[in-house]
Design a protein around this motif. Structure first.
Motif, PDB file in Angstrom:
ATOM      1  N   ILE A 319       0.860  -1.183   0.000  1.00  0.00           N
ATOM      2  CA  ILE A 319       0.000   0.000   0.000  1.00  0.00           C
ATOM      3  C   ILE A 319       0.895   1.232   0.000  1.00  0.00           C
ATOM      4  O   ILE A 319       2.072   1.164   0.373  1.00  0.00           O
ATOM      5  CB  ILE A 319      -0.969   0.023   1.209  1.00  0.00           C
ATOM      6  N   ASN A 320       0.341   2.354  -0.405  1.00  0.00           N
ATOM      7  CA  ASN A 320       1.143   3.558  -0.652  1.00  0.00           C
ATOM      8  C   ASN A 320       1.214   4.489   0.546  1.00  0.00           C
ATOM      9  O   ASN A 320       1.628   5.645   0.400  1.00  0.00           O
ATOM     10  CB  ASN A 320       0.567   4.322  -1.849  1.00  0.00           C
ATOM     11  N   SER A 334      -5.733   9.259   0.763  1.00  0.00           N
ATOM     12  CA  SER A 334      -5.978   8.356  -0.369  1.00  0.00           C
ATOM     13  C   SER A 334      -5.042   7.157  -0.251  1.00  0.00           C
ATOM     14  O   SER A 334      -3.819   7.294  -0.324  1.00  0.00           O
ATOM     15  CB  SER A 334      -5.748   9.084  -1.692  1.00  0.00           C
ATOM     16  N   VAL A 335      -5.641   5.975  -0.098  1.00  0.00           N
ATOM     17  CA  VAL A 335      -4.868   4.740   0.067  1.00  0.00           C
ATOM     18  C   VAL A 335      -5.057   3.884  -1.176  1.00  0.00           C
ATOM     19  O   VAL A 335      -6.188   3.632  -1.601  1.00  0.00           O
ATOM     20  CB  VAL A 335      -5.321   3.971   1.322  1.00  0.00           C
ATOM     21  N   ILE A 336      -3.956   3.423  -1.747  1.00  0.00           N
ATOM     22  CA  ILE A 336      -3.992   2.621  -2.978  1.00  0.00           C
ATOM     23  C   ILE A 336      -3.247   1.315  -2.738  1.00  0.00           C
ATOM     24  O   ILE A 336      -2.151   1.305  -2.172  1.00  0.00           O
ATOM     25  CB  ILE A 336      -3.358   3.374  -4.156  1.00  0.00           C
ATOM     26  N   VAL A 337      -3.849   0.204  -3.166  1.00  0.00           N
ATOM     27  CA  VAL A 337      -3.204  -1.110  -3.088  1.00  0.00           C
ATOM     28  C   VAL A 337      -2.523  -1.396  -4.419  1.00  0.00           C
ATOM     29  O   VAL A 337      -3.143  -1.270  -5.486  1.00  0.00           O
ATOM     30  CB  VAL A 337      -4.237  -2.214  -2.785  1.00  0.00           C
ATOM     31  N   TRP A 348     -12.140  -3.734   2.891  1.00  0.00           N
ATOM     32  CA  TRP A 348     -11.569  -2.678   3.738  1.00  0.00           C
ATOM     33  C   TRP A 348     -12.284  -2.676   5.090  1.00  0.00           C
ATOM     34  O   TRP A 348     -13.511  -2.825   5.161  1.00  0.00           O
ATOM     35  CB  TRP A 348     -11.723  -1.315   3.067  1.00  0.00           C
ATOM     36  N   ASP A 360     -12.901  -1.626  -4.025  1.00  0.00           N
ATOM     37  CA  ASP A 360     -11.907  -1.395  -5.069  1.00  0.00           C
ATOM     38  C   ASP A 360     -10.497  -1.448  -4.488  1.00  0.00           C
ATOM     39  O   ASP A 360     -10.304  -1.642  -3.286  1.00  0.00           O
ATOM     40  CB  ASP A 360     -12.148  -0.042  -5.749  1.00  0.00           C
ATOM     41  N   ASP A 361      -9.498  -1.233  -5.355  1.00  0.00           N
ATOM     42  CA  ASP A 361      -8.108  -1.259  -4.899  1.00  0.00           C
ATOM     43  C   ASP A 361      -7.667   0.078  -4.312  1.00  0.00           C
ATOM     44  O   ASP A 361      -6.486   0.267  -4.025  1.00  0.00           O
ATOM     45  CB  ASP A 361      -7.178  -1.663  -6.041  1.00  0.00           C
ATOM     46  N   ASN A 362      -8.603   1.004  -4.121  1.00  0.00           N
ATOM     47  CA  ASN A 362      -8.266   2.298  -3.524  1.00  0.00           C
ATOM     48  C   ASN A 362      -9.401   2.752  -2.621  1.00  0.00           C
ATOM     49  O   ASN A 362     -10.564   2.359  -2.812  1.00  0.00           O
ATOM     50  CB  ASN A 362      -7.982   3.344  -4.610  1.00  0.00           C
ATOM     51  N   TYR A 363      -9.035   3.579  -1.631  1.00  0.00           N
ATOM     52  CA  TYR A 363     -10.057   4.059  -0.698  1.00  0.00           C
ATOM     53  C   TYR A 363      -9.595   5.396  -0.123  1.00  0.00           C
ATOM     54  O   TYR A 363      -8.423   5.556   0.259  1.00  0.00           O
ATOM     55  CB  TYR A 363     -10.264   3.051   0.421  1.00  0.00           C
ATOM     56  N   ASP A 364     -10.530   6.363  -0.067  1.00  0.00           N
ATOM     57  CA  ASP A 364     -10.241   7.659   0.548  1.00  0.00           C
ATOM     58  C   ASP A 364     -10.730   7.624   1.991  1.00  0.00           C
ATOM     59  O   ASP A 364     -11.938   7.683   2.259  1.00  0.00           O
ATOM     60  CB  ASP A 364     -10.931   8.789  -0.220  1.00  0.00           C
TER      61      ASP A 364
END
Length: 487
Positions: A319-320, A334-337, A348, A360-364
């Motif tokens: 994750i970023n 903003s979290v991105i896998v 999540w 999804d592969d991202n979540y705010d």
């Protein structure tokens, strides 16, 4: 005259009755030798139907209640105690030639079985059929020996015992679970040729070579055979000890632990990446971690060593964001896998509660708390990985305080841990801040104060310590005072 005629009628009736009775008494049929619709009968739970055709005569001699029975001999062709393998319904077979289907008993195993046909009304028995091989393949899957290790060794002058693995499992349907089966051991003589060694569930080997075992189904072909094991003789020094992984290599950790196995010996010691694995001293070792595994095997007067570079098929991912993050109220992170998983699915969680709208592969993320994202690979190696991160409320490094504090408690509780002064004297104001101990030694001198003193352990004891400060503003206004440090 009348008397004579009467007697003649009685005698004629008696003769007619005797003739009719004699005809029924002498009624019989002849049944021909059964012809087989096969050359060998190789049965299994997937197929067990075989046919035979025979003739009988005369058809008119059959009683309406007649039944035809197919009887099978023992494995030597003996009918002393025949086994009925099919019986027709009464009156069902009336036309010659006839074909009957039958099935083999599950205990069938031999090369010289025969069948014959019997009728019940009138009673008759055919001659025996030609001999044929017949086996019921109760186990017809590959199985393992030597814990699937491909190599083994014995010290010069000794021997090595090959054994069919037992008990069975989903990956190894051991034929030892079927007591009626027997086994033939072979030694390879070429890429496609081999020679029979002996029969039994084990084989003691004292010659180098490649060996395997098959379930004895005679002339019937089957899939009930073992893996090959290459055995070498160690005259001196150290032999090669093979290592096998029960889940293969690479292996899928989603299936659980893989079992590493090596050849049989007197004692064992396993290593991972060159380091001894404490208490890993058995022939097998279970793991779910990648790495280079090795084993030292004591064979008695010699030893063996083997290694395997075990690789997990688990997908990569990250994750970023950092493990701990801070945002201000109303902001978002903003979290991105990033992953190479096949057809991934995402779940999540916030404080262990599923966020149902996040797939999804991202979540705010907008709320403070502990987060977790579970990534699952849905094709190929079915497995999951999870990543965690924390979001805290950002602390304002320059809060608008009214007065210069004279007490600081740097105990790590997040309250009054540092000396926080009014914004008129902090970084960006060109105010000079000097902090001294009670002996006048300068501990801090800066015109860019960040509200971060003390940054290190001051060697505090149980006694509160007093420090002194001097603040000089850009227009030469001076503020002086003391700071008491309490634990």
């Amino acid at each position: 005259m009348y008397y004579t005629k009467f007697v003649n009628k009685i005698l004629f009736g008696l003769c007619f009755f005797v003739l009719i009775s004699q005809e029924h008494i002498n009624a019989q049929i002849v049944i021909g030798t059964p012809n087989l619709g096969f050359s060998q009968a190789c049965a299994s739970d997937a197929f067990n139907t075989f046919s035979t055709t025979f003739v009988f005569s005369p058809e008119s001699a059959l009683n309406a209640s007649n039944q035809f029975t197919v009887e099978m001999s023992d494995a030597d062709g003996d009918f002393s105690n025949p086994t009925p393998v099919f019986t027709s319904n009464p009156g069902a077979v009336t036309v010659s030639p006839a074909t009957l289907d039958f099935s083999l008993p599950t205990t069938t195993a031999g090369e010289n079985y025969r069948i014959r046909i019997k009728s019940s009304a009138p009673a008759a028995t055919s001659a025996n059929s030609v001999a044929f091989a017949a086996y019921y393949k109760i186990q017809d899957d590959p199985f393992t020996i030597n814990n699937l290790v491909s190599t083994a060794a014995f010290c010069s002058g000794g021997s090595y015992l090959l054994t069919i693995d037992n008990p069975g499992s989903g990956l190894n349907d051991s034929p030892l679970n079927y007591p009626s089966l027997t086994f033939n051991w072979f030694k390879e003589t070429g890429p496609t040729t081999s020679v029979f060694i002996e029969e039994g569930p084990t084989l003691s080997v004292s010659e180098e070579g490649t060996y395997f075992v098959e379930t004895n189904y005679g002339s019937c072909t089957s899939n009930s055979f073992s893996n090959r094991v290459t055995i070498s003789e160690v005259i001196s020094g150290e032999a090669n000890a093979g290592i096998a992984s029960s889940l293969g290599n690479p292996y899928c950790p989603g299936q659980g632990f893989t079992t590493l196995s090596t050849l049989g010996g007197n004692s064992y010691q396993w290593f991972k990446d060159g380091m001894v694995i404490p208490e890993a001293t058995n022939q097998m070792y279970q793991t779910n971690e990648s790495g280079t595994y090795a084993v030292q095997v004591d064979l008695g007067s010699c030893s063996a060593f083997g290694s395997i570079a075990l690789v997990s098929e688990l997908f990569e991912g990250s994750i970023n964001v950092d493990d701990v993050n801070a945002i201000e109220a109303g902001d978002s992170l903003s979290v991105i896998v990033i992953t190479n998983a096949n057809n991934p699915e995402f779940e999540w969680y916030l404080n262990n509660t599923l966020i149902t709208t996040a797939t999804d592969d991202n979540y705010d993320a907008t709320q403070f708390g502990s987060y977790r994202v579970v990534v699952s690979e849905t094709t190929g190696c079915i497995a999951s990985r999870e990543f965690t991160f924390q979001i805290n409320e950002a602390i304002d490094p320059f809060p608008d305080v009214e007065n210069i504090p004279n007490v600081v408690s740097p105990n790590g509780d997040g309250i009054n841990d540092t000396w926080v002064i009014p914004t008129a004297y902090v970084s960006g104001t060109n105010a000079e801040v000097i902090i001294m101990n009670n002996r006048g030694k300068i501990l801090l001198k800066t015109d860019n104060y960040l509200n971060n003193w003390p940054e290190s352990d001051l060697g505090l004891t149980s006694v509160n310590q007093v420090y002194y400060y001097v603040i000089t503003t850009a227009d030469n206004e001076t503020k002086k005072g003391s700071i008491t440090i309490v634990k």
